[in-house]
Design a protein around this motif. Structure first.
Motif, PDB file in Angstrom:
ATOM      1  N   ILE A 102       0.817  -1.211   0.000  1.00  0.00           N
ATOM      2  CA  ILE A 102       0.000   0.000   0.000  1.00  0.00           C
ATOM      3  C   ILE A 102       0.855   1.268   0.000  1.00  0.00           C
ATOM      4  CG2 ILE A 102      -2.036  -1.087   1.035  1.00  0.00           C
ATOM      5  CD1 ILE A 102      -1.228   0.214   3.709  1.00  0.00           C
ATOM      6  N   ARG A 103       2.150   1.131   0.267  1.00  0.00           N
ATOM      7  CA  ARG A 103       3.056   2.277   0.159  1.00  0.00           C
ATOM      8  C   ARG A 103       4.489   1.761   0.050  1.00  0.00           C
ATOM      9  NH1 ARG A 103       0.891   7.110   1.603  1.00  0.00           N
ATOM     10  NH2 ARG A 103      -0.974   5.925   1.005  1.00  0.00           N
ATOM     11  N   HIS A 104       5.239   2.360  -0.867  1.00  0.00           N
ATOM     12  CA  HIS A 104       6.633   1.941  -1.067  1.00  0.00           C
ATOM     13  C   HIS A 104       7.472   3.202  -1.192  1.00  0.00           C
ATOM     14  CE1 HIS A 104       9.942  -0.669  -2.177  1.00  0.00           C
ATOM     15  NE2 HIS A 104      10.148   0.023  -3.284  1.00  0.00           N
ATOM     16  N   ARG A 105       8.229   3.503  -0.129  1.00  0.00           N
ATOM     17  CA  ARG A 105       9.009   4.736  -0.078  1.00  0.00           C
ATOM     18  C   ARG A 105      10.468   4.429   0.297  1.00  0.00           C
ATOM     19  NH1 ARG A 105       6.020   8.565  -2.709  1.00  0.00           N
ATOM     20  NH2 ARG A 105       4.132   9.174  -1.589  1.00  0.00           N
ATOM     21  N   PRO A 106      11.199   3.744  -0.562  1.00  0.00           N
ATOM     22  CA  PRO A 106      12.596   3.454  -0.228  1.00  0.00           C
ATOM     23  C   PRO A 106      13.467   4.700  -0.180  1.00  0.00           C
ATOM     24  CG  PRO A 106      12.135   2.854  -2.498  1.00  0.00           C
ATOM     25  CD  PRO A 106      10.814   3.200  -1.871  1.00  0.00           C
ATOM     26  N   TYR A 107      12.954   5.812  -0.741  1.00  0.00           N
ATOM     27  CA  TYR A 107      13.685   7.080  -0.688  1.00  0.00           C
ATOM     28  C   TYR A 107      13.271   7.921   0.523  1.00  0.00           C
ATOM     29  CZ  TYR A 107      14.249   5.888  -5.650  1.00  0.00           C
ATOM     30  OH  TYR A 107      14.520   5.239  -6.827  1.00  0.00           O
ATOM     31  N   GLY A 108      12.343   7.412   1.325  1.00  0.00           N
ATOM     32  CA  GLY A 108      11.791   8.196   2.415  1.00  0.00           C
ATOM     33  C   GLY A 108      10.561   8.944   1.944  1.00  0.00           C
ATOM     34  N   ALA A 109       9.682   9.283   2.875  1.00  0.00           N
ATOM     35  CA  ALA A 109       8.421   9.931   2.517  1.00  0.00           C
ATOM     36  C   ALA A 109       8.636  11.273   1.833  1.00  0.00           C
ATOM     37  CB  ALA A 109       7.563  10.108   3.770  1.00  0.00           C
ATOM     38  N   ALA A 110       9.712  11.961   2.197  1.00  0.00           N
ATOM     39  CA  ALA A 110       9.992  13.264   1.598  1.00  0.00           C
ATOM     40  C   ALA A 110      10.933  13.162   0.403  1.00  0.00           C
ATOM     41  CB  ALA A 110      10.584  14.193   2.653  1.00  0.00           C
ATOM     42  N   GLY A 111      11.306  11.942   0.035  1.00  0.00           N
ATOM     43  CA  GLY A 111      12.211  11.754  -1.081  1.00  0.00           C
ATOM     44  C   GLY A 111      13.639  12.143  -0.784  1.00  0.00           C
ATOM     45  N   ASP A 112      13.980  12.317   0.495  1.00  0.00           N
ATOM     46  CA  ASP A 112      15.309  12.782   0.883  1.00  0.00           C
ATOM     47  C   ASP A 112      16.194  11.671   1.453  1.00  0.00           C
ATOM     48  OD1 ASP A 112      14.028  12.300   3.259  1.00  0.00           O
ATOM     49  OD2 ASP A 112      14.112  14.368   3.996  1.00  0.00           O
ATOM     50  N   GLY A 113      15.722  10.441   1.373  1.00  0.00           N
ATOM     51  CA  GLY A 113      16.500   9.325   1.881  1.00  0.00           C
ATOM     52  C   GLY A 113      16.359   9.084   3.363  1.00  0.00           C
ATOM     53  N   LYS A 114      15.651   9.966   4.066  1.00  0.00           N
ATOM     54  CA  LYS A 114      15.446   9.791   5.504  1.00  0.00           C
ATOM     55  C   LYS A 114      14.209   8.920   5.741  1.00  0.00           C
ATOM     56  CE  LYS A 114      17.457  14.250   6.840  1.00  0.00           C
ATOM     57  NZ  LYS A 114      17.198  15.543   7.520  1.00  0.00           N
ATOM     58  N   PHE A 115      14.304   8.053   6.688  1.00  0.00           N
ATOM     59  CA  PHE A 115      13.192   7.194   7.108  1.00  0.00           C
ATOM     60  C   PHE A 115      12.579   6.404   5.945  1.00  0.00           C
ATOM     61  CE2 PHE A 115      13.061  11.178   9.674  1.00  0.00           C
ATOM     62  CZ  PHE A 115      13.694  10.657  10.798  1.00  0.00           C
TER      63      PHE A 115
END
Length: 375
Positions: A105-118
């Motif tokens: 349901i969500r895939h954020r390997p770059y982080g939620a903000a796209g900055d690589g964090k979390f």
């Protein structure tokens, strides 16, 4: 019989959320792999609609909704496994384990903000419930360990592709045309690599559904009545994601209808947009292969997109020096390769063996994947 031998079940619902693929797979002592039976399990329509909305970046209404969906999805995965076994007339006691991918349901390997964090990846479908309902040890939550190790958690099947489809005499690429397209590079000699190339069925299905009321463009026939709009194609291709180097992965939260609409400038016929979305898939696949393994002799295609005759024809036309064919030509049902992969991953986990390839995901090292709910 050792733990490495016997029957395993693989379950997956991919990015398109068009149903749960279930595969009953036999592993031999000689490392042979064979399909025993398969089953395509439909989603209840209301649940599928909600899962697609979430996968496209839609918000969860509450923690209560998350918990409920986790159980609802788990129930459907358990039903898929039990229906598969009934159809194959196989006793539950004869199955060593289930590998259950769940629904992303969500895939954020770059982080939620796209900055690589979390960085994170999230699949639902409670493996504990699957184990309880089926009475079979269930391995689930395969992707998060790789993400925790600095990887993308995707793609996860290149190791299986290497085991089943590698050739010592020619350079090959395995292309999975699911909701998102991903490739596995299988050089005759050298390191296996793999990554997502961009959208495939997810965008075409969503556009077709919105404009025709039909879930997907069977055979690509509707899109074939349209014409590629080169200006729109160029705008879509200008997205920085396509230029990013691997390892990389994506999902519906990256490529969705609002993304398409943000690039529309002219009053185009819906079928022209559909034709352009197909061209986008073809071009991004061809560009990715040209950049990473230009001397590819054979492109082996699996996933739902293999049934889109227009898409397969366009791939062959664009990649005219490469033989394009279904994995069926090599004894692997193109609709069940991914499900077979999660049976293989469950076996790897129970054997204490890694399931990822750092050269593919970018993880810091090999990891045993998944969480085990013992029967």
């Amino acid at each position: 019989m050792t733990q490495a031998e016997g029957l395993y079940i693989g379950l997956i619902s991919g990015t398109s959320a068009d149903g749960i693929d279930a595969a009953l797979v036999r592993f031999g002592a000689d490392e042979s792999v064979s399909m025993v039976a398969s089953h395509a399990h439909p989603w209840p329509e209301a649940l599928r609609t909600r899962l697609i909305a979430l996968g496209q970046g839609g918000p969860l209404n509450s923690l209560e909704e998350y918990g409920t969906l986790d159980i609802q999805v788990g129930e459907q995965f358990a039903d898929a496994a039990l229906t598969l076994l009934r159809g194959a007339n196989v006793d539950i006691k004869d199955v060593r384990a289930i590998g259950s991918h769940g629904q992303t349901i969500r895939h954020r390997p770059y982080g939620a903000a796209g900055d690589g964090k979390f960085p994170f990846t999230l699949q639902i479908g409670d493996g504990n419930l699957v184990a309880e309902r089926t009475g079979i040890t269930t391995v689930s939550d395969f992707r998060r360990r790789d993400v925790a190790a600095g990887g993308h958690g995707a793609p996860l099947l290149p190791a299986l592709h290497q085991a089943l489809l590698h050739s010592a005499t020619e350079n090959r690429v395995v292309l999975n045309l699911g909701g998102i397209a991903n490739i596995t590079l299988l050089p005759a000699k050298g390191e296996v690599r793999g990554f997502d190339t961009g959208p495939a069925n997810a965008l075409m299905d969503a556009w077709c559904s919105q404009h025709t009321g039909v879930a997907f463009d069977a055979g690509g026939k509707w899109g074939a009545t349209g014409e590629i709009n080169e200006a729109l194609l160029a705008r879509l291709l200008s997205d920085p994601w396509f230029k990013a180097p691997p390892p990389k992965s994506s999902g519906r939260e990256q490529f969705h209808l609002e993304w398409v609409k943000s690039h529309l400038q002219d009053d185009l016929r819906p079928e022209d947009v559909q034709a352009t979305l197909l061209a986008l898939t073809v071009q991004t696949v061809a560009d990715a292969i040209a950049a990473t393994q230009p001397d590819t002799a054979r492109l082996l295609v699996c996933g739902g997109g293999v049934h889109n005759a227009s898409l397969m024809s366009a791939l062959q036309k664009t990649m005219d020096k490469t033989k394009v064919e279904s994995t069926a030509a090599h004894g692997l049902d193109p609709d069940q390769v991914e499900a077979m992969g999660f049976a293989w991953l469950a076996r790897q986990t129970l054997l204490g063996l890694p399931g990822n390839l750092p050269s593919v995901s970018g993880a810091k090292g090999y990891r045993v994947l998944g969480t085990v709910a013992f029967a």
